[in-house]
Design an enzyme around this catalytic site. Sequence first.
Site, PDB file in Angstrom:
ATOM      1  N   SER A 128      63.123 -19.906 123.667  1.00 27.09           N
ATOM      2  CA  SER A 128      64.131 -18.910 123.268  1.00 27.09           C
ATOM      3  C   SER A 128      64.272 -17.887 124.391  1.00 27.09           C
ATOM      4  O   SER A 128      63.313 -17.648 125.139  1.00 27.09           O
ATOM      5  CB  SER A 128      63.665 -18.206 121.990  1.00 27.09           C
ATOM      6  OG  SER A 128      64.468 -17.077 121.731  1.00 27.09           O
ATOM      7  N   TYR A 141      57.064 -14.025 117.025  1.00 24.13           N
ATOM      8  CA  TYR A 141      57.997 -15.091 117.400  1.00 24.13           C
ATOM      9  C   TYR A 141      58.204 -15.103 118.912  1.00 24.13           C
ATOM     10  O   TYR A 141      58.114 -16.148 119.559  1.00 24.13           O
ATOM     11  CB  TYR A 141      59.323 -14.898 116.668  1.00 24.13           C
ATOM     12  CG  TYR A 141      60.387 -15.895 117.051  1.00 24.13           C
ATOM     13  CD1 TYR A 141      60.305 -17.212 116.631  1.00 24.13           C
ATOM     14  CD2 TYR A 141      61.463 -15.529 117.857  1.00 24.13           C
ATOM     15  CE1 TYR A 141      61.285 -18.140 116.990  1.00 24.13           C
ATOM     16  CE2 TYR A 141      62.433 -16.448 118.215  1.00 24.13           C
ATOM     17  CZ  TYR A 141      62.347 -17.750 117.785  1.00 24.13           C
ATOM     18  OH  TYR A 141      63.298 -18.663 118.148  1.00 24.13           O
TER      19      TYR A 141
END
Length: 248
Positions: A128, A141
């Site tokens: 990401s 995350y």
Amino acid sequence: MGIGEAFAREYARRGNDLVLVARSEDRLLVLARELRSRYGISVQVCTEDLSDAASPERIYEHCRSNGIVIDILVNCAGLSRAGEFREMPLEKLEEIVAVNMLASARLARLFLPDMNAAGSGGIINVASLGGMQGVPGLALYSATKSFMITLSEALHMEVKNHGVNVLAVCPGFIDTGFLERTGHDASVIRLPVYSADKVVRAAIKGFEKNRIRVFPTLLDALLAFSQRFVSRKVAIMLSGYFAGIVKR
Ligand SMILES: NC(=O)c1ccc[n+]([C@@H]2O[C@H](COP(=O)([O-])OP(=O)(O)OC[C@H]3O[C@@H](n4cnc5c(N)ncnc54)[C@H](OP(=O)(O)O)[C@@H]3O)[C@@H](O)[C@H]2O)c1
């Protein structure tokens, strides 16, 4: 579903056989049936919960005992929980680390030796843009996605002389339902949200060119590149501003 399904559809369209992995057997069976009949390929379904530490070995064993050789492993399954880290339930913390990091690393460890021996194939790790720095409101995350990026970078170098490619794809915000599932209100995000197909096209192109990291849109690439010109503190504050979760 989401980006994983988009990968399955694109590789099926290209005539590749597939092994699909997730927990929702019904969804996997429906997708497998559709892809078999539309493209005439073989599609196997492996229903597994990747938060179970033993699941990667069961997946590897399923392939081995059915004579399936995996050319490309797409490590895509992942989850998150939006909000301040100090409020995250401990069980959710364990699950995020187990799926986003441990399962991906175990799968890579299991399948990489066969790719290395064959001198072909490789791994696409779905990381990401959030893994390029800590993101306030997505602390754990973003840490798991940093892990994916650095693991991919090192593996890329370890196997590049053996004909094996390892890539980390680093998307921004994608319209898959992931944000809603993580409790991240999409209306607070200060960046465009784009489609899973964009991620898949960029990842496959980057994989075929044996890139280390791929940023699917020009904006993603600019945001990653611009970090070179600002302090770490500013990069982290900006990432929190774009995510829009922590208000201050
Ligand atoms: N959407 C975004 O904005 C975005 C941005 C950057 C990166 N990413 C990354 O892209 C990847 C895919 O995201 P997405 O947007 O496609 O999310 P998604 O729509 O929520 O799909 C997640 C997929 O992972 C599977 N999965 C989740 N937990 C699992 C478990 N314990 N065991 C087996 N499979 C599991 C889900 O299937 P089951 O529920 O059936 O198990 C589902 O197929 C993730 O790694 C995510 O971090 C997403």
